[in-house]
Design a protein around this motif. Structure first.
Motif, mmCIF file in Angstrom:
data_model
loop_
_atom_site.group_PDB
_atom_site.id
_atom_site.type_symbol
_atom_site.label_atom_id
_atom_site.label_comp_id
_atom_site.label_asym_id
_atom_site.label_seq_id
_atom_site.Cartn_x
_atom_site.Cartn_y
_atom_site.Cartn_z
ATOM 1 N N ASN A 1 0.830 -1.212 0.000
ATOM 2 C CA ASN A 1 0.000 0.000 0.000
ATOM 3 C C ASN A 1 0.863 1.261 0.000
ATOM 4 O OD1 ASN A 1 0.869 0.225 2.586
ATOM 5 N ND2 ASN A 1 -1.152 0.452 3.502
ATOM 6 N N LYS B 1 4.215 1.262 29.463
ATOM 7 C CA LYS B 1 4.188 -0.179 29.689
ATOM 8 C C LYS B 1 5.621 -0.717 29.755
ATOM 9 C CE LYS B 1 0.505 -2.205 27.537
ATOM 10 N NZ LYS B 1 0.002 -2.706 26.259
ATOM 11 N N PHE C 1 -1.328 -5.382 10.656
ATOM 12 C CA PHE C 1 0.094 -5.510 10.954
ATOM 13 C C PHE C 1 0.358 -6.557 12.020
ATOM 14 C CE2 PHE C 1 0.090 -1.458 8.872
ATOM 15 C CZ PHE C 1 1.281 -1.483 8.184
ATOM 16 N N LYS D 1 3.300 3.994 10.412
ATOM 17 C CA LYS D 1 2.943 3.208 9.227
ATOM 18 C C LYS D 1 1.557 2.605 9.382
ATOM 19 C CE LYS D 1 7.371 2.024 7.202
ATOM 20 N NZ LYS D 1 8.545 1.147 7.273
ATOM 21 N N ALA D 2 1.282 2.083 10.587
ATOM 22 C CA ALA D 2 -0.031 1.474 10.816
ATOM 23 C C ALA D 2 -1.138 2.510 10.646
ATOM 24 C CB ALA D 2 -0.088 0.856 12.212
ATOM 25 N N GLN D 3 -0.943 3.719 11.200
ATOM 26 C CA GLN D 3 -1.996 4.728 11.085
ATOM 27 C C GLN D 3 -2.085 5.276 9.657
ATOM 28 O OE1 GLN D 3 -3.562 4.061 13.450
ATOM 29 N NE2 GLN D 3 -2.924 4.778 15.463
ATOM 30 N N SER D 4 -0.965 5.374 8.958
ATOM 31 C CA SER D 4 -1.033 5.789 7.551
ATOM 32 C C SER D 4 -1.898 4.823 6.768
ATOM 33 C CB SER D 4 0.346 5.817 6.903
ATOM 34 O OG SER D 4 1.187 6.698 7.567
ATOM 35 N N SER D 5 -1.772 3.539 7.100
ATOM 36 C CA SER D 5 -2.567 2.534 6.402
ATOM 37 C C SER D 5 -4.044 2.710 6.707
ATOM 38 C CB SER D 5 -2.144 1.128 6.813
ATOM 39 O OG SER D 5 -0.781 0.948 6.560
ATOM 40 N N ARG D 6 -4.347 3.330 7.864
ATOM 41 C CA ARG D 6 -5.751 3.569 8.178
ATOM 42 C C ARG D 6 -6.194 4.949 7.689
ATOM 43 N NH1 ARG D 6 -8.126 1.960 13.734
ATOM 44 N NH2 ARG D 6 -6.377 2.851 14.852
ATOM 45 N N VAL E 1 -4.553 8.004 7.792
ATOM 46 C CA VAL E 1 -4.048 9.240 8.377
ATOM 47 C C VAL E 1 -3.009 9.823 7.425
ATOM 48 C CG1 VAL E 1 -2.836 10.271 10.316
ATOM 49 C CG2 VAL E 1 -4.373 8.363 10.686
ATOM 50 N N LEU F 1 3.592 2.126 1.617
ATOM 51 C CA LEU F 1 4.268 2.637 2.817
ATOM 52 C C LEU F 1 5.747 2.819 2.537
ATOM 53 C CD1 LEU F 1 2.597 0.587 5.655
ATOM 54 C CD2 LEU F 1 2.418 3.026 5.275
ATOM 55 N N ARG G 1 -4.642 3.052 -0.385
ATOM 56 C CA ARG G 1 -4.690 2.536 0.990
ATOM 57 C C ARG G 1 -6.088 2.150 1.418
ATOM 58 N NH1 ARG G 1 0.017 6.469 3.362
ATOM 59 N NH2 ARG G 1 1.658 5.309 2.294
ATOM 60 N N VAL H 1 1.459 5.020 25.550
ATOM 61 C CA VAL H 1 0.988 3.794 26.200
ATOM 62 C C VAL H 1 2.106 2.761 26.217
ATOM 63 C CG1 VAL H 1 -0.568 1.838 25.973
ATOM 64 C CG2 VAL H 1 -1.435 4.154 25.672
ATOM 65 N N PRO I 1 -3.287 10.075 16.972
ATOM 66 C CA PRO I 1 -3.221 8.613 16.820
ATOM 67 C C PRO I 1 -1.801 8.073 16.870
ATOM 68 C CG PRO I 1 -4.356 9.623 14.950
ATOM 69 C CD PRO I 1 -3.887 10.740 15.802
ATOM 70 N N ASN J 1 -11.604 8.301 7.986
ATOM 71 C CA ASN J 1 -10.507 8.918 7.236
ATOM 72 C C ASN J 1 -10.686 8.767 5.740
ATOM 73 O OD1 ASN J 1 -8.937 9.947 9.303
ATOM 74 N ND2 ASN J 1 -7.996 7.962 9.697
ATOM 75 N N PHE J 2 -11.283 7.642 5.342
ATOM 76 C CA PHE J 2 -11.453 7.418 3.910
ATOM 77 C C PHE J 2 -12.788 7.962 3.407
ATOM 78 C CE2 PHE J 2 -8.389 3.919 4.896
ATOM 79 C CZ PHE J 2 -7.342 4.446 4.171
ATOM 80 N N VAL K 1 -0.670 8.766 21.248
ATOM 81 C CA VAL K 1 -1.322 7.958 22.286
ATOM 82 C C VAL K 1 -0.714 6.552 22.361
ATOM 83 C CG1 VAL K 1 -3.494 6.964 23.072
ATOM 84 C CG2 VAL K 1 -3.430 9.314 22.240
ATOM 85 N N PRO K 2 -0.654 5.810 21.254
ATOM 86 C CA PRO K 2 -0.057 4.472 21.355
ATOM 87 C C PRO K 2 1.404 4.512 21.787
ATOM 88 C CG PRO K 2 -1.169 4.730 19.245
ATOM 89 C CD PRO K 2 -1.135 6.079 19.885
ATOM 90 N N HIS L 1 -1.228 -2.555 18.910
ATOM 91 C CA HIS L 1 -0.445 -1.367 19.265
ATOM 92 C C HIS L 1 -0.928 -0.109 18.569
ATOM 93 C CE1 HIS L 1 3.154 -4.139 20.372
ATOM 94 N NE2 HIS L 1 2.142 -4.216 21.195
ATOM 95 N N GLN L 2 -1.855 -0.245 17.624
ATOM 96 C CA GLN L 2 -2.292 0.950 16.904
ATOM 97 C C GLN L 2 -3.568 1.541 17.491
ATOM 98 O OE1 GLN L 2 -2.606 -1.145 13.241
ATOM 99 N NE2 GLN L 2 -4.824 -1.049 13.168
ATOM 100 N N LEU L 3 -4.132 0.919 18.538
ATOM 101 C CA LEU L 3 -5.360 1.436 19.136
ATOM 102 C C LEU L 3 -5.070 2.732 19.873
ATOM 103 C CD1 LEU L 3 -6.742 -1.902 20.594
ATOM 104 C CD2 LEU L 3 -7.298 -0.843 18.412
ATOM 105 N N PHE L 4 -5.977 3.702 19.786
ATOM 106 C CA PHE L 4 -5.722 4.955 20.514
ATOM 107 C C PHE L 4 -6.984 5.668 20.957
ATOM 108 C CE2 PHE L 4 -6.930 8.361 17.650
ATOM 109 C CZ PHE L 4 -7.177 7.655 16.494
#
Ligand SMILES: Nc1ncnc2c1ncn2[C@@H]1O[C@H](COP(=O)(O)OP(=O)(O)OP(=O)(O)O)[C@@H](O)[C@H]1O
Ligand SMILES: [Mg+2]
Lengths: 288, 266
Positions: free
Chosen positions: A54, B214, A91, B180-185, B187, A56, A84, B210, B203, A113-114, B206-207, A96-99
Motif C-alpha cells: 500500500n 508499559k 500488521f 505506518k499502521a496509522q497511515s494505512s488507516r 491518516v 508505505l 490505501r 501507552v 493517533p 478517514n477514507f 497515544v499508542p 499497538h495501533q489502538l488509541f
C-alpha cells in the motif's frame, strides 16, 4: 486486484554504514482473488515486502503494480490514499495501533478517514462485530481495558471496516489462544471467499499455509526461495529444512504413511475425518 | 521518518578512536570545545579543522555519512552564515547582492562562525558515533564520582541517562511502526492544512505513550526480579582503565593546543 512484483529490491538506510538489503530482486505475480501465503524464517523480509503493497515504502529498485497503481523509486504515486483504502493491512501486533477512547470510535477511525458516511460505518460495525467475535457491549469500553486477544480483534475490525479489496495479514494470529487462532483464520477465509478478496497472509504456521492458501511464496534472506502450489512446495522436506522450515504435520503424516504402506494419498485439504475414511478404504483394500 | 538522523547514534567499529577510554574522549572534547573559541586566525582554525578531520578519518566512518546525518544542523549553519553576511559592515564592500552591500568583514565573520559551529558539532558527534551509550554513562558516572561525597545521586543519574539513551532507537522504531499502521488507516501526516496535521499526531502519540509507560513498568519489574537495588556495593562488569593509547592521545592533543596558541594572533 492483481499484484505484480518485478525485480524488486529494498534497502533500509541506503548509503549509510547501516545499509541493509531486506529484499533482493524479487519477482512474482498474484492473481486477483487468490489466497497467497508468504512464509520465511524470521528476518527474511516478509514484513518489508508487505509494506510495498500500500505504498508505505517504495522499492529501491524494480516496480510493484497493484491493480492500476504503480510504485517505483523515481515516480511519485498519485492517489495514495485511494490505494490505501483498497489495500487493508493487519500488521504484526495490530493492537499497538489502538488509541481512541472507545472501541467503537477506534473501529470507525479508518472508514472516517477514507470518507465513508456515518450511517454506513454504523452498519458495517454491526456486521463486523459478530464476525470478529466481539460482543456489542464492548463498543462503549476503552480499548485499553481489554485483554490482548480482544484488543487484537478490535484492531482487525478496524481494518475490515474499511472494506478493502486486498487483505494483507502479517501473522494475524500470533500470540492468540489456539481456539481464537482458528476462529480468526476461519473468519478471514470466509471473508476471502464471500467477498472475492485477494488475500496475502504472512504466517509461521505451515498448517495454516497448507490449509488456506492456493499459492505459497517462500522467502529466504530477502530472496524468493520457492513458489508454487502449497501441496507441492510444502512437501519438499529437504528444501524446506535447508531454510529452517518444516513440512506441515498433515503432509508429514501422509509421507510417512506412503513410506510405511507404499500407498499414496494425495493431499487435497481433506479433513482429518475424511482422511481416516480414505485410509480405512485403502488399508482394507490392501488386505483383501 | 528521517533515516539519516545520526545524532546520538553509535556506529560499531574497532578503530583507534573507538578504543580510546571514554573518559579520555570526554575530556578531550571538553577542552576542544573551549579551545575552538580561542581560534582567531587562519592558522589556528586550520589546525583545529585538520585535527577534527583527521580524527574523523581515523574512525573509518565515512565523512559523507556524517555530513548527511547532520542535515538539520546544516540549516543552522547556513542561517548564521547568511546573517553575518548581511549584518556585518566591516572592511571593504565586495559586491552588491540584491541591494545588500556585502562587506569583506561579513564574509570572514560568516565563514569563521560557521566553521566554529561545524567543528563543535562534528567533534561532539564523534563521541556518540564511536562510543557505546553504556561506555559514555560509565565514564560520566566515574568522572562525577567525587560528587557522591555531597550526597549527589551519581549512580541514579547515570542509570537514568543510560536507560534514556538505550531507548531512543527503540522509540524511533516504535514511532515508525505506529505511523505506518496509522497511515494505512488513512491518516495523512504529510499534506493537508496545519490543523488537520496537528490532529493527525494524536493517533501517533497515544499508542507511543501507552507503550513507553508499559515498557518502563516492565523494565522496572525485570530489574527488581534480577535483584537490582541501587548503586551501593554494586560492582562493574567493564572496568575503565587508562591505557597507553590514552596517554598518547593526551600528548598529541597537548601539542595541538600549543600549536593553536602559537598560531593565534593577538
Ligand atoms: N526499519 C528498519 N531499519 C533497518 N532494518 C530493518 C528495518 N526493518 C527491518 N529491517 C531488517 O530487514 C530485514 C527484514 O525484516 P522484516 O521485518 O521484513 O522480517 P520478517 O520476515 O517480517 O521477520 P519476522 O518473521 O521476524 O517478522 C531484517 O533483517 C531486519 O533486521
Ligand atoms: Mg515481520
Amino acid at each position: 486486484m492483481d499484484i505484480t512484483f518485478k525485480d524488486v529490491s529494498y534497502i533500509y538506510q541506503e548509503n549509510s554504514p547501516f545499509a541493509h538489503k531486506a529484499l533482493d530482486n524479487i519477482s512474482f505475480h498474484i492473481t486477483s482473488g487468490s489466497f497467497v501465503a508468504i512464509i520465511g524464517h524470521t528476518g527474511s523480509g516478509k514484513s518489508t515486502l508487505l509494506q510495498h503493497l500500500n505504498g508505505l515504502v517504495k522499492p529501491t529498485k524494480g516496480e510493484v503494480t497493484i491493480g492500476d497503481y504503480h510504485l517505483s523509486n523515481d515516480k511519485k504515486i498519485r492517489n495514495i490514499k485511494e490505494l490505501r483504502s483498497k489495500v487493508g493491512i493487519v500488521f504484526q501486533y495490530p493492537e499497538h495501533q489502538l488509541f481512541e477512547e472507545t472501541v467503537e470510535k477506534d473501529i470507525a477511525f479508518g472508514p472516517e478517514n477514507f470518507g465513508v458516511e456515518k450511517s454506513e460505518i454504523q452498519s458495517r460495525i454491526q456486521e463486523i462485530l459478530p464476525a470478529v467475535g466481539l460482543p456489542k457491549e464492548m463498543l462503549e469500553r476503552s480499548p485499553f481495558d481489554l485483554s490482548g486477544g480482544q484488543m487484537r480483534r478490535v484492531a482487525i475490525a478496524g481494518v475490515l471496516a474499511v472494506k478493502p479489496k486486498v487483505l494483507v495479514l502479517d501473522e494475524p494470529t500470533a500470540g492468540l489462544d489456539p481456539r481464537g487462532q482458528k476462529e480468526i483464520m476461519d473468519m478471514f477465509y470466509d471473508l476471502h471467499q464471500k467477498q472475492g478478496l485477494t488475500t496475502v497472509l504472512v504466517t509461521h504456521s505451515m498448517e495454516d499455509a497448507v490449509k488456506y492458501a492456493d499459492h505459497v511464496i517462500i522467502l529466504n534472506k530477502g530472496n524468493k526461495y520457492m513458489e508454487g502450489k502449497p501441496e507441492e512446495v510444502l512437501s519438499d522436506q529437504k528444501a524446506l529444512n535447508k531454510v529452517n522450515l518444516d513440512v506441515p504435520e498433515m503432509i508429514q503424516f501422509l509421507l510417512a504413511f506412503e513410506k510405511r504402506f507404499g500407498m499414496k494419498i494425495p493431499y487435497e485439504r481433506q479433513s482429518v475425518q475424511k482422511l481416516a475414511v480414505q485410509m480405512q478404504h485403502l488399508l482394507k483394500g490392501a488386505e483383501s | 521518518m528521517n533515516e539519516y538522523m545520526i545524532i546520538g547514534q553509535y556506529v560499531p567499529g574497532n578503530s583507534f578512536v573507538h578504543r580510546i577510554d571514554p573518559r579520555t574522549k570526554i575530556t578531550i572534547i571538553f577542552f576542544f570545545v573551549i579551545f575552538v573559541f580561542f581560534a582567531n586566525s587562519v592558522g589556528s582554525y586550520g589546525i583545529l579543522t585538520a585535527f577534527a578531520l583527521i580524527t574523523t578519518f581515523i574512525t573509518r566512518i565515512p565523512l559523507k555519512f556524517i555530513l548527511k546525518g547532520l542535515t538539520p544542523v546544516w540549516f543552522l549553519i547556513i542561517f548564521t552564515f547568511s546573517l553575518h553576511l548581511i549584518v556585518t559592515k566591516d572592511g571593504t564592500v565586495l559586491f552588491n547582492l540584491f541591494g545588500w552591500e556585502i562587506y569583506s568583514g561579513g564574509v570572514i565573520q560568516g565563514v569563521a562562525i560557521s566553521l566554529r559551529f561545524f567543528l563543535l558539532i562534528l567533534f561532539t558527534s564523534l563521541l556518540t558515533l564511536t562510543t557505546t551509550p553504556i561506555e559514555i554513562t560509565d565514564a560520566i558516572e566515574d568522572m562525577l564520582a567525587p560528587l557522591n561525597k555531597i550526597k549527589f545521586p551519581v549512580h541514579e543519574l547515570a542509570l537514568m541517562m543510560s536507560i534514556s539513551l538505550r531507548f531512543i532507537p527503540t522509540l524511533m522504531q516504535e514511532t515508525e511502526k505506529i505511523s505506518k499502521a496509522q497511515s494505512s488507516r488513512g491518516v495523512d501526516f504529510r499534506t493537508g492544512p496545519l490543523k488537520e496535521r496537528i490532529k493527525a499526531v494524536v493517533p501517533l502519540l497515544v499508542p507511543l505513550f501507552v507503550s513507553a509507560f508499559k515498557r518502563a513498568e516492565e523494565l522496572a519489574m525485570a530489574m527488581e526480579a534480577r535483584g537490582y537495588r541501587g548503586g551501593e556495593g554494586r560492582t562493574k562488569l567493564r572496568l575503565l582503565k587508562i591505557q597507553s593509547i590514552d596517554i598518547w592521545v593526551y600528548l598529541l592533543f597537548t601539542c595541538v593546543i600549543i600549536g593553536l596558541f602559537l598560531l593565534r594572533t593577538y
